[in-house]
Every structure is written in C-alpha cells, then in structure tokens.
Design a protein around this motif. Structure first.
Motif, PDB file in Angstrom:
ATOM      1  N   TYR A 218       0.845  -1.197   0.000  1.00 16.82           N
ATOM      2  CA  TYR A 218       0.000   0.000   0.000  1.00 16.82           C
ATOM      3  C   TYR A 218       0.881   1.248   0.000  1.00 16.82           C
ATOM      4  O   TYR A 218       2.023   1.238   0.458  1.00 16.82           O
ATOM      5  CB  TYR A 218      -0.908   0.012   1.221  1.00 16.82           C
ATOM      6  N   GLU A 219       0.331   2.331  -0.506  1.00 18.81           N
ATOM      7  CA  GLU A 219       1.077   3.587  -0.576  1.00 18.81           C
ATOM      8  C   GLU A 219       0.742   4.466   0.613  1.00 18.81           C
ATOM      9  O   GLU A 219      -0.345   4.399   1.180  1.00 18.81           O
ATOM     10  CB  GLU A 219       0.750   4.304  -1.889  1.00 18.81           C
ATOM     11  N   SER A 220       1.685   5.320   0.995  1.00 20.17           N
ATOM     12  CA  SER A 220       1.470   6.226   2.120  1.00 20.17           C
ATOM     13  C   SER A 220       0.591   7.391   1.689  1.00 20.17           C
ATOM     14  O   SER A 220       0.209   7.518   0.530  1.00 20.17           O
ATOM     15  CB  SER A 220       2.811   6.745   2.639  1.00 20.17           C
ATOM     16  N   SER A 221       0.283   8.275   2.614  1.00 22.93           N
ATOM     17  CA  SER A 221      -0.588   9.414   2.323  1.00 22.93           C
ATOM     18  C   SER A 221       0.143  10.538   1.593  1.00 22.93           C
ATOM     19  O   SER A 221      -0.486  11.479   1.116  1.00 22.93           O
ATOM     20  CB  SER A 221      -1.191   9.960   3.629  1.00 22.93           C
ATOM     21  N   ASP A 222       1.464  10.426   1.507  1.00 25.32           N
ATOM     22  CA  ASP A 222       2.263  11.462   0.847  1.00 25.32           C
ATOM     23  C   ASP A 222       2.350  11.147  -0.651  1.00 25.32           C
ATOM     24  O   ASP A 222       3.168  10.333  -1.087  1.00 25.32           O
ATOM     25  CB  ASP A 222       3.667  11.517   1.459  1.00 25.32           C
ATOM     26  N   GLY A 254      -1.756  -3.141  -2.410  1.00 24.43           N
ATOM     27  CA  GLY A 254      -0.732  -2.891  -3.410  1.00 24.43           C
ATOM     28  C   GLY A 254      -1.231  -3.210  -4.814  1.00 24.43           C
ATOM     29  O   GLY A 254      -2.152  -3.994  -5.009  1.00 24.43           O
ATOM     30  N   ASP A 255      -0.586  -2.591  -5.805  1.00 23.52           N
ATOM     31  CA  ASP A 255      -1.047  -2.720  -7.183  1.00 23.52           C
ATOM     32  C   ASP A 255       0.168  -2.626  -8.105  1.00 23.52           C
ATOM     33  O   ASP A 255       0.976  -1.707  -7.989  1.00 23.52           O
ATOM     34  CB  ASP A 255      -2.042  -1.605  -7.493  1.00 23.52           C
ATOM     35  N   ASP A 281      -8.948  -8.836  -6.141  1.00 19.52           N
ATOM     36  CA  ASP A 281      -9.192  -9.823  -7.188  1.00 19.52           C
ATOM     37  C   ASP A 281      -9.365  -9.186  -8.564  1.00 19.52           C
ATOM     38  O   ASP A 281      -9.780  -9.847  -9.514  1.00 19.52           O
ATOM     39  CB  ASP A 281     -10.422 -10.670  -6.852  1.00 19.52           C
ATOM     40  N   SER A 282      -9.053  -7.902  -8.680  1.00 20.59           N
ATOM     41  CA  SER A 282      -9.222  -7.225  -9.964  1.00 20.59           C
ATOM     42  C   SER A 282      -7.897  -6.751 -10.553  1.00 20.59           C
ATOM     43  O   SER A 282      -7.881  -5.968 -11.491  1.00 20.59           O
ATOM     44  CB  SER A 282     -10.162  -6.016  -9.800  1.00 20.59           C
ATOM     45  N   LEU A 283      -6.784  -7.219 -10.008  1.00 20.80           N
ATOM     46  CA  LEU A 283      -5.491  -6.812 -10.542  1.00 20.80           C
ATOM     47  C   LEU A 283      -5.294  -7.392 -11.941  1.00 20.80           C
ATOM     48  O   LEU A 283      -5.647  -8.546 -12.200  1.00 20.80           O
ATOM     49  CB  LEU A 283      -4.367  -7.277  -9.619  1.00 20.80           C
ATOM     50  N   PRO A 284      -4.729  -6.619 -12.847  1.00 20.73           N
ATOM     51  CA  PRO A 284      -4.601  -7.073 -14.237  1.00 20.73           C
ATOM     52  C   PRO A 284      -3.501  -8.119 -14.417  1.00 20.73           C
ATOM     53  O   PRO A 284      -2.439  -8.031 -13.802  1.00 20.73           O
ATOM     54  CB  PRO A 284      -4.250  -5.783 -14.980  1.00 20.73           C
TER      55      PRO A 284
END
Length: 490
Positions: A218-222, A254-255, A281-284
C-alpha cells in the motif's frame, strides 16, 4: 601417508553437500576442510536458522550476531563501546576468517530480526534507547558487509523489519567507491514502498539483475513521495540488461499496474513469471501476453473474494501464445475452467510440468488432449473420474510423476494404485498421494500394487510418496522389490 585430494576437487565435492550437519562435521577434520566448509556455510548464513529446530534458533542467532560483532572494523567497535553497547564475542582473539567477505547473500531483514531477538533479552546499558541502539548496530553491520563483500549476488530488503523503519537504514553505504559489491548483483527481493533513495542508489550501480521479486505494498498518504518512489523503482526495472525471472506480489492494497510499462522492456528476455495477488481480485494479468518468451508461469494468491475468481481478466490470455512454455501452475479458483482449457489448447503442447488445483472433469480431459508431452502433473479428480485418470495415463506418453488427492469426494487410493500399475507409461516412476480425509488404504493394497508393478516390463525405480498423519499401519510392511521405494511423509 594418506593421499590428500587437491583443494579444487574437495571444493567440487563439498558443493554437492546440502546437509548442513555434514558440512559442520567437516569443519573439524583439518584446516583445509574447515576453510572450504566455512566458505560454503557463510555464502548464505541467513538460512541456517530455518534448517534447525525452533528451540535451537535463539542460540544460533546469538552466535551469528556475536561473530558479526567480532568482525566489525575497529572504528565501529569503538563507536559501540563509547555508546555503552556491549555484545559478547566468541573469543578475544581476531576471528579465524573474514566471515562477512564470504557472504554472497545479504538479508537486511534477517540482520534486523537477529539483532532485535538477541538484544531483546539483554538489559539495555547503552546511552541510546532500544530502537536507536538497534538501528545503529544494523547500519554498522550492513556497512561492514557492503565494504567487505567483493561481489554480492542476492539482496533482500522488505519493509517489515522488526520495529526498524526502512528510513532508519542508511543508504550512504550503497554509493561511492565501495559500490563494486553491488555491480554484479543478480537477485533482488524488495518492497515497493522502500525509500526512494534505496532505488536511486541501486539504479546507479545494479544493471545486471536476472531475478527480481517485488512486493507491491500500500502507498502512504504522501502523494509526492509515492510518486518519487514509483519513478525510482520503474527506473531500476528499466535499466536492467537481462532480466530473466520476475515475481510480483500485491498485498494490503498494493497494485502492480503502474510498473507494467517499465516491465515491457524485458518482453524478449523474461523466462519465469510468478504472479501473486493478495487482497484484490481485480489486478490485471493480461499484460503477461507481452512476454512470449516465458518458459514458466505461476499464479498464486493470499486471499480471495468468496465465490469470485481471483484473476478476472484471465480470459484475455485465452489466445496468448507462449511457444516456449514448459511450466504452468494454477491454483484453485484462479479462473473459469473454460478459460484455462482454451489457454491449454494454445499453449499445452510443450508443457512439461503442470500444477492445477481446479476440480473439473472437462479441464482434466483437456490435459490429455492438449498436453501430450507432460512429465510431471499435479491435479485433482472427483470420485467418479477414474476413467479420466486412465485417459491421461494413456495419452501422456512421457509422464513420469503424478500428484493427486484421495479420500471422500476424491478418488479412492486403491483404485488410483491399480490404475497407475495397469495404465501408466513406461517412464512413469513417481506417485504422490495427499489425503482430504482419513485413508482407507490397507497394507495388503500396497503389497498388491508392488507385486503388480514388479511384473511391468520397465524396471525404473518407482517412488510412492504418501502424505498422511496416521502411518503406523504401514510401518511393518515388508517390501523386498529392488525397483520400489516407499516414502511416508507426515
């Protein structure tokens, strides 16, 4: 006078010894044996604690840490002493070997865990709090490794590092004249949310990665920092000259979508790809079609949405062509069976190893139709699919090994053994049986199978591996056939 083999011959022999206990015993033979064994054992010192019983792990971690501290340069030892950090060493004398220089694998996570675990049980006598003390020791040890190792092969650095933030790790040691350590780095395991400076430094040095394992977190808020990290990561990926193996994992939101453009540069070199989806479940995965040179593809997932297929755009791979594909692994509920069947129709001809957990008759029959060159196969049959097993055995003439599941709603193990003995091709030599429920297999059933196997024309050594908890009834089974091997695994 006994004849002593040359050092290069001993080295070749010792390289084949996977047994750590044997290598430890060879340490005591003489100095030459000790020197060769130490070099092999310290190549990847971090995996030692995983090969021993849990109760011995604290002692092993303490020994590793004390040895590393003994190898620290004098300026680092003086710094620790001034700050009141005292870690016992095995001896007051200098170490017999420069152990850090022997390492080919550097795991920052293991260093952090060892320091955390060992020092957690020792009163803190330093001028620093526990966190700053641990960070200081971690950085001094990392700096020692980077300066001492002539050519590092594998680097492991994830964001979960035992109360030490990635930002607390100093990356100044990854730059300057000492970067010779990293220029031939061939394998990198990392998280996507490490500091941008880490990826920036590696981009300047490491251009020969052959294997890359990235956990997309996951990404941070910055948003600005996220963008900077992502750009540096994409730059590192793009700068590689001959990337062969790629593993992408997504966890906690994460993506991997944003780094796909950087991956396309390696469409002509990539041979192994592992896709591991975590909570989405929608990651390409349709981008996989770009890599026509793939020899191995593995799908997996950590969690999935109940009742939903994990990789929803698998259908976009129906017509993808992978002429060199030899290894394919697809977990249960990965994609709709009809999509997998179409994939096998286009890409099953050259498959050698296929692992499928989906329970579907049509899919199993498609294996016999589209995968004639299989050597190893792992699949599951419903209890009314004995004919499907027979068709596969008759159709896949090069098949050497099958792994399947038995019990209740799956095939009966006695029927599986009888069918294998009667219909398996001439090179077939291994059967693995896992159990969904308690086994109904009797010792006399096994004995009957062994007798039938003995009467086959082929005398290939046969291995039967049974994964089960209750094996007592097989303990006294007498097998006197030279071409049979029975292995019971709990």
């Amino acid at each position: 006078m006994p004849c002593q083999l040359p050092a290069d011959c001993l080295n070749e022999i010792f390289e084949y010894l996977d047994d750590k206990k044997t290598l430890h015993s060879l340490l005591l033979v003489n100095r030459l044996y000790c020197k060769i064994s130490v070099r092999i054992l310290w190549r990847n010192i971090w995996n030692i604690r995983y090969t021993i019983a849990r109760k011995h792990q604290p002692r092993v971690m303490s020994t590793i840490l004390s040895t590393l501290v003994a190898c620290l340069p004098d300026e680092s030892k003086e710094l620790l002493f001034k700050l009141g950090i005292f870690i016992s060493t095995p001896t007051l004398k200098p170490p017999l070997f420069n152990y850090p220089a022997l390492c080919k694998v550097l795991s920052i996570n293991e260093i952090c865990q060892i320091i955390h675990s060992v020092l957690e049980k020792i009163p803190n006598t330093s001028l620093l709090d526990k966190k700053d003390r641990n960070c200081l020791i971690v950085n001094e040890i990392i700096k020692m490794f980077i300066t001492q190792i002539s050519s590092l092969k594998e680097l492991i650095f994830y964001d979960k590092i035992y109360n030490i933030r990635p930002n607390d790790i100093s990356f100044t040691c990854f730059s300057g004249e000492i970067n010779d350590c990293l220029k031939d780095l061939s394998e990198l395991h990392c998280s996507s949310n490490l500091p941008s400076e880490f990826f920036n430094q590696l981009s300047k040095i490491c251009h020969n990665l052959r294997s890359l394992n990235i956990i997309m977190n996951y990404e941070s808020s910055d948003d600005l920092e996220n963008s900077k990290i992502l750009n540096e990561l994409k730059k590192l990926i793009s700068l590689q000259n001959n990337l062969k193996n790629l593993e992408l994992s997504a966890s906690h939101g994460g993506d991997w979508t944003n780094i796909i453009p950087a991956l396309t540069k390696h469409s002509n070199t990539l041979t192994k790809l592992h896709i591991n989806s975590g909570y989405d479940d929608s990651l390409p995965i349709s981008f996989i079609a770009l890599f026509s040179t793939l020899q191995e593809i593995k799908f997996s997932y950590t969690t999935r949405t109940f009742g939903e297929k994990q990789f929803k755009d698998f259908n976009k791979l129906e017509y993808a062509n992978f002429p060199k594909l030899q290894y394919l692994s697809i977990p249960y509920n990965c994609a709709r069976p009809e999509y997998i069947i179409k994939f096998l129709e286009n890409n099953g001809k050259n498959l050698k190893n296929f692992y499928i957990e989906e329970v579907d008759r049509a899919l199993n029959l498609s294996i016999a139709k589209f995968c004639p060159n299989l050597k190893k196969l792992s699949l599951v049959f419903n209890n009314d699919e004995l004919d499907t097993l027979r068709i596969i055995l008759n159709s896949c003439h090069y098949l050497e090994s099958i792994k399947t599941r038995c019990g209740e709603k799956f095939l009966n193990e006695k029927e599986v053994l009888e069918t294998v003995a009667k219909y398996s091709p001439k090179n077939f030599c291994e059967l693995k049986i896992c159990y969904y429920s308690n086994s109904e297999l009797l010792p006399e059933d096994l004995e009957s199978f062994f007798i039938n196997w003995k009467n086959r024309a082929s005398k290939t050594l046969f291995t039967l591996i049974i994964f089960k908890k209750h094996i007592n009834k097989y303990i006294n089974l007498k097998v006197s056939l030279r071409n049979l091997k029975l292995k019971l695994e709990i």
